[in-house]
Design a protein around this motif. Structure first.
Motif, mmCIF file in Angstrom:
data_model
loop_
_atom_site.group_PDB
_atom_site.id
_atom_site.type_symbol
_atom_site.label_atom_id
_atom_site.label_comp_id
_atom_site.label_asym_id
_atom_site.label_seq_id
_atom_site.Cartn_x
_atom_site.Cartn_y
_atom_site.Cartn_z
ATOM 1 N N ALA A 608 0.816 -1.209 0.000
ATOM 2 C CA ALA A 608 0.000 0.000 0.000
ATOM 3 C C ALA A 608 0.851 1.262 0.000
ATOM 4 N N ALA A 609 2.055 1.166 0.544
ATOM 5 C CA ALA A 609 2.926 2.336 0.623
ATOM 6 C C ALA A 609 3.839 2.470 -0.586
ATOM 7 N N VAL A 610 4.142 1.342 -1.231
ATOM 8 C CA VAL A 610 5.138 1.366 -2.310
ATOM 9 C C VAL A 610 4.503 1.165 -3.677
ATOM 10 N N LEU A 611 3.419 0.416 -3.735
ATOM 11 C CA LEU A 611 2.729 0.181 -5.006
ATOM 12 C C LEU A 611 1.408 0.929 -4.954
ATOM 13 N N GLN A 612 1.292 1.967 -5.735
ATOM 14 C CA GLN A 612 0.120 2.824 -5.665
ATOM 15 C C GLN A 612 -1.132 2.060 -6.054
ATOM 16 N N GLU A 613 -2.181 2.230 -5.272
ATOM 17 C CA GLU A 613 -3.448 1.538 -5.563
ATOM 18 C C GLU A 613 -4.559 2.200 -4.762
ATOM 19 N N VAL A 614 -5.738 2.262 -5.346
ATOM 20 C CA VAL A 614 -6.902 2.832 -4.668
ATOM 21 C C VAL A 614 -7.355 1.894 -3.557
ATOM 22 N N ILE A 615 -7.585 2.425 -2.385
ATOM 23 C CA ILE A 615 -8.093 1.633 -1.267
ATOM 24 C C ILE A 615 -9.430 2.228 -0.835
ATOM 25 N N GLY A 616 -10.454 1.426 -0.855
ATOM 26 C CA GLY A 616 -11.777 1.904 -0.503
ATOM 27 C C GLY A 616 -12.531 2.407 -1.724
ATOM 28 N N ASP A 617 -13.821 2.251 -1.736
ATOM 29 C CA ASP A 617 -14.625 2.633 -2.886
ATOM 30 C C ASP A 617 -15.017 4.099 -2.861
ATOM 31 N N SER A 618 -14.821 4.751 -1.728
ATOM 32 C CA SER A 618 -15.331 6.114 -1.584
ATOM 33 C C SER A 618 -14.409 7.160 -2.200
ATOM 34 N N GLU A 619 -13.168 6.786 -2.502
ATOM 35 C CA GLU A 619 -12.209 7.754 -2.997
ATOM 36 C C GLU A 619 -11.939 7.519 -4.474
ATOM 37 N N PRO A 620 -12.225 8.517 -5.338
ATOM 38 C CA PRO A 620 -12.002 8.327 -6.770
ATOM 39 C C PRO A 620 -10.532 8.256 -7.124
ATOM 40 N N GLU A 621 -9.677 8.857 -6.325
ATOM 41 C CA GLU A 621 -8.242 8.823 -6.585
ATOM 42 C C GLU A 621 -7.537 8.114 -5.448
ATOM 43 N N SER A 622 -6.330 7.680 -5.704
ATOM 44 C CA SER A 622 -5.586 6.946 -4.685
ATOM 45 C C SER A 622 -5.336 7.832 -3.469
ATOM 46 N N TYR A 623 -5.581 7.281 -2.307
ATOM 47 C CA TYR A 623 -5.287 8.032 -1.091
ATOM 48 C C TYR A 623 -3.784 8.183 -0.893
ATOM 49 N N LEU A 624 -3.010 7.501 -1.722
ATOM 50 C CA LEU A 624 -1.556 7.583 -1.604
ATOM 51 C C LEU A 624 -0.954 8.639 -2.517
ATOM 52 N N ASP A 625 -1.777 9.465 -3.170
ATOM 53 C CA ASP A 625 -1.235 10.443 -4.101
ATOM 54 C C ASP A 625 -0.285 11.418 -3.417
#
Length: 1037
Positions: A608-625
């Motif tokens: 989750a910290a190194v490979l960008q990916e959307v977590i959760g359906d509520s966020e249209p963009e990755s929370y890791l941006d």
């Protein structure tokens, strides 16, 4: 299918080889195939009169006319020169900038190898070397293939070992969490610096200024977001249940933090629980059973005070037996009576036999607590492998016992504190005694006093130990945070089915580990870790944790790091707006939690910290941006968010592989990896685990730079890398002087081959002097054909993560195809032909392609040597490096099936020839080859058009003085002739054309003299040059 006499088929083969035949006409223009024509022969003979000298001075006279190999590439590098050269190569060829360069270039595909973080608590060791070099070999291969490599090195920075080392330096009393954390961070940073420097020296390709660390605030924030997602789904929960507890560390442990000691010795006992209430189903039927005692067996006598029940198996058969020596009545499993009689040294008379289900409702008296009743309860988790078939059950101190307690609603009474000592609840006689030592002894003594002890024995068995302190653990209940892995198992197994596992045998272990884990305790009672973002109500103890509180903490960690959990006032951690959203009371009602997360959760969330990916359906963009760019895998449209590979040791089957799988499946319902590569451990040459006390530890720094003793010379980084590649990584990997000497010697042999290739390419520029493949000599074309097959094998082996197969393929190609075959054939043409002749340039074209192919094949394994060779190799700009110029450049044009049959047919005849003169020099013989008209004869005619020749390509292949090609052997053969017969199966066009062709050879000593220049037996007399050398010398003048 025999084609003899069928000219139509011969014509068909001729069409296959039509391009080859064009070479003969080209070569004829150079005089190579027409030396037996009248004009050239007469000119050569007339010229020879001026080229005859006294045999004693002839060789010295022509020495300077022979084109011997010349190169500045050293045959051997040892000692300090080797070390200096590797450092020079790293600097000159831009090792430090290579990763950034390839990330900046355009590429259609990406290869992501996610780095499992090594622990930041010590110096680099050979286990690190095995793992990091193996990963680097994969990455360098993929980069050479043109893929954009994504590889961010990381470190696992939290945890007890680091905290303990920090405490050792500071003392263990009166320290605040922040003091411990600051010292632990300092210790981890120093270890990281040492390890990072070693990884760079090993030639590992990465941007070493952009690594990930689990103590970075950005990383911790990403981890807490995963925690929140799992908590919101009910997968993470808080509960009071038994956990593995380490008294030596004073914290709960997960299964992955245990190591099992197979030599642990326990004081096992057989004890009686008097049956005070007979089971209703046998009370009326079985008279005279008053005074029966249930006999139990346990390896942990200290758990007896916490016993709440005795469990039996409902379908097993049990017997009431009477001891012959004292008439005592005992209830045991029928299968165990014989072994019990032997153990007790007395006969056991069977009084009655019952089925386990008939024991329901029976009640025993606790042997140490007279007022406590202990019911008989059914359970299916017990076995007859050891004991009596009846087991006392202490729900607070056994995982399976706890399951029984849940089913039957038994109380879970803990009698052990955090230090592993009996509590007041165990009674005054036991209070404060360590349960594993003095407490255990005291319980046995108490059982003996109340006559409940029947037998004691020493039991050697496997027992869990704290992997950090190497001390035994206990099972005790505690209020902890857990992951409900049972709810994830089916999804995890399904996701794993889509993952490629190497070796495939490791898949079974992965699945077994998943099955054995019902829950995962993720809370730890330490200071150095990521705090669990929970607040507790001061009066009720109720936990406050939801998406509002966690999101606020995530933002704080991102900006300030997790130290702020202890640095900031609780009013900042729980501001009014967050309390309002959470519908909680005033901040004064709450205190912050003190537990930290298990480090396996730290590293398990690394995807989750190194490979960008959307977590959760509520966020249209990755929370890791908001994460730093180097810590994210750049999004590619419709790209697979999984890493291409995780590559780690087999200990990670129950560790990082599993923790990453659980967290990823829980949050996004997929595995974080496409492939798992599971390698073995590095062990000594005797196969033993490395230990400082045993003195068999191999230090990679000593391997590279040498030690103080003469027996530890400097091998350099490439030798260490060769050891990794050559080993069977899927089993235990042995290292020691023998393995390292073998690596050094193999590299030395490889250098010899590369030096030969470089030496014979002096003055050759393939960009302007290379010969078109269709114009090359057949044997040279054949070598390009073999080179293409070689490149395919090497590429496939690398793609399978099998560097050992790569090395075996390289060694076989060099030994069999080059050294033993091609090099021995072409030396005459290379050394003695005209420098810019078509034949010599044809050979150099093949050699340059071979050099390039072999160098690129070894490059992922031996990057220093590969770049060193490339510095000396022709055909590229001086500032260009090998790793920026791509993979092996084989061409489909090199695949020539007809050519392959022609050369391999000739090789079969050559083998017959050489085997007929064992130990003799082939050049001293004339060879007559007789083949009846047919396909094989046609193929040999492409190698030699004339009936007899000393300079045809067939003669070169045979290495004979002269070759005669005929359809039948002469009748007037000399008496000293050597005859041999054989067959060769021709298989063309996938078996459409097949012919098993017979041939005969006649071998006789040549009557020609040895040429003083080329040393072939093709001269009229010992003091005269052969016709070829006469031509060369005349052209030179």
């Amino acid at each position: 299918m025999v084609l003899l006499g069928h000219r139509a088929t011969v014509l068909r083969v001729s069409m296959i080889l039509c391009r080859i035949s064009a070479v003969s006409r080209t070569l004829a223009r150079y005089g190579r195939w027409s030396q037996w024509g009248d004009g050239l022969l007469h000119r050569a003979l007339s010229f020879s009169s001026s080229r005859c000298h006294d045999s004693g001075s002839a060789q010295g006279l022509y020495r300077d006319t022979v084109l011997l190999p010349q190169t500045e590439f050293p045959m051997k590098l040892t000692g300090q020169k080797l070390l200096d050269r590797e450092i020079e190569i790293q600097q000159k060829c831009g090792f430090a900038d290579l990763y950034s360069w390839q990330r900046a270039r355009k590429a259609k595909k990406e290869f992501c190898l996610h780095d499992g973080p090594p622990y930041a608590n010590g110096d680099p060791h050979v286990g690190h070397a095995l793992n990091k070099i193996l990963k680097d070999i994969c990455n360098r291969f993929e980069m050479l293939k043109g893929r954009q490599v994504h590889y961010i090195p990381g470190w696992d920075c939290h945890g007890l070992p680091i905290e303990l080392k920090a405490l050792r330096e500071m003392g263990t009393t009166g320290l605040s969490p922040l003091q411990i954390r600051h010292k632990a961070r300092e210790f981890a940073e120093k270890a990281i610096a040492r390890q990072k420097a070693a990884f760079q020296r090993w030639g590992v390709m990465a941007d070493w200024d952009q690594c990930y660390y689990t103590f970075d605030g950005a990383y911790e924030a990403a981890q807490l977001k995963v925690f929140q997602e799992m908590h919101s789904k009910g997968i993470i929960y808080q509960d009071y249940k038994p956990v593995f507890w380490s008294p030596s560390s004073r914290t709960a442990l997960a299964e992955a933090e245990l190591e099992y000691n197979p030599e642990h010795v326990s004081r096992a006992i057989y004890a009686t629980f008097p049956l005070t209430t007979l089971p209703p189903k046998i009370a009326s039927e079985k008279a005279g059973l008053e005074g029966v005692s249930v006999l139990v067996w346990t390896t942990q006598p200290w758990t007896i005070p916490a016993s709440q029940a005795v469990c039996y198996m409902p379908n097993a058969q049990y017997s009431v037996v009477k001891r012959a020596d004292n008439s005592q009545l005992l209830l045991v499993a029928t299968k165990c009576t014989a072994s019990m009689a032997a153990l007790l040294g007395t006969e056991l008379e069977s009084v009655c036999t019952i089925i386990g289900s008939q024991l329901e409702g029976g009640i025993c008296k606790h042997p140490l607590l007279p007022d406590k009743e202990v019911p008989l309860l059914l359970a299916n988790h017990k076995t007859m492998a050891k004991g009596t078939g009846l087991v006392h059950t202490a729900p607070a101190h056994g995982m399976e016992d706890y399951s029984v307690a849940l089913h039957f609603n038994l109380s879970v009474e803990c009698v052990v504190d955090e230090d592993g000592k009996f509590t007041e609840q165990a009674g005054s006689e036991l209070q404060n005694l360590p349960v594993m030592t003095e407490g255990n002894d005291k319980v046995i003594s108490m059982l003996k006093e109340c006559e409940a002890l029947v037998k004691e024995e020493q039991c050697v068995h496997s027992y869990p130990y704290d992997w950090r302190t190497k001390q035994p653990v206990v099972i005790r209940p505690s209020k902890q945070w857990f992951i409900n892995t049972a709810s994830l198992k089916d999804r995890a197994k399904e996701a794993l089915q889509k993952v490629r596992v190497l070796p495939e045998s490791a898949r079974g272990s992965l699945l077994a580990m998943l099955d054995s884990r019902t829950y995962w305790c993720i809370s730890r009672q330490r200071s150095w870790g990521v705090p669990i973002p929970v607040f507790y109500h001061k009066e009720t103890g109720e936990a406050l944790i939801d998406k509002h509180t966690v999101s606020h903490i995530v933002n704080l960690f991102k900006d300030k790091g997790s130290d702020c959990w202890w640095e900031l006032p609780i009013e900042t951690l729980l501001p009014p707006e967050v309390l309002k959203k959470s519908k909680a009371g005033p901040v004064t009602d709450y205190i912050r939690g003190q537990d930290v997360l298990d480090i396996w959760f730290d590293s398990g969330a690394s995807w989750a910290a190194v490979l960008q990916e959307v977590i959760g359906d509520s966020e249209p963009e990755s929370y890791l941006d908001w994460l730093p760019a180097p810590l994210r895998k750049p999004r590619v449209k419709e790209s697979d968010p999984r890493a291409d590979a995780y590559v780690e040791g087999k200990d990670q089957i129950g560790g990082w592989f599993q923790s990453s799988l659980f967290t990823s499946v829980a949050v996004r319902n997929k595995a974080p990896y496409k492939s798992l590569v599971v390698h073995g451990f590095a062990v000594s040459e005797k196969g033993e685990k490395m230990s400082k006390s045993v003195g068999n530890v191999v230090d990679p720094d000593v391997v590279i730079n040498g030690g103080k003793e003469p027996s530890t010379p400097p091998y350099g980084a490439d030798a260490l890398r060769w050891w990794v590649a050559e080993s069977n990584i899927f089993s235990e990997v042995q290292i020691g002087p023998n393995a390292l000497n073998s690596a050094r010697d193999n590299i030395s042999k490889l250098r010899g081959t590369l030096k030969f290739l470089l030496g014979n390419l002096r003055g050759f520029d393939p960009r302007v002097q290379a010969v078109d493949p269709k114009q090359m000599h057949y044997i040279d074309q054949y070598m390009l054909h073999l080179l293409r097959k070689f490149s395919i094998k090497v590429t496939d082996a690398y793609a399978e993560f099998d560097a050992g197969r790569v090395i075996r393929t390289i060694q076989a190609f060099i030994t069999r195809d080059l050294s033993s075959f091609y090099f021995s054939i072409i030396k005459d043409r290379l050394y003695c032909d005209v420098e810019d002749s078509l034949g010599r340039r044809s050979c150099q074209t093949a050699l340059e392609e071979i050099l390039d192919g072999v160098t690129r094949a070894i490059a992922p394994i031996l990057p220093h040597l590969a770049e060193e060779v490339y510095l000396h190799a022709p055909g590229h700009d001086q500032d260009e490096t090998l790793f920026k110029s791509g993979w092996i450049k084989s061409s489909s044009v090199w695949r020539r099936p007809g050519l392959e049959e022609a050369v391999e047919g000739a090789c079969a005849i050559r083998d017959s020839f050489l085997s007929s003169i064992p130990g003799k020099h082939a050049a001293q013989y004339d060879l007559t080859i007789a083949i009846e008209p047919g396909l094989l004869f046609e193929l040999m005619e492409f190698l030699q058009e004339e009936p007899t020749s000393t300079s045809s390509q067939l003669a070169e292949l045979m290495m004979a003085a002269r070759v005669n090609l005929t359809s039948e052997l002469p009748r007037d053969l000399p008496p000293d002739v050597l005859l041999k017969h054989g067959t060769f199966l021709i298989n063309l066009e996938g078996g459409v054309i097949r012919e098993d062709s017979a041939y005969s050879i006649a071998v006789v000593p040549t009557s020609a003299a040895r040429c003083p220049r080329c040393r072939r037996y093709t001269s009229e007399s010992a003091d005269c040059l052969c016709p070829r050398c006469q031509t060369v010398i005349s052209q030179a003048h």
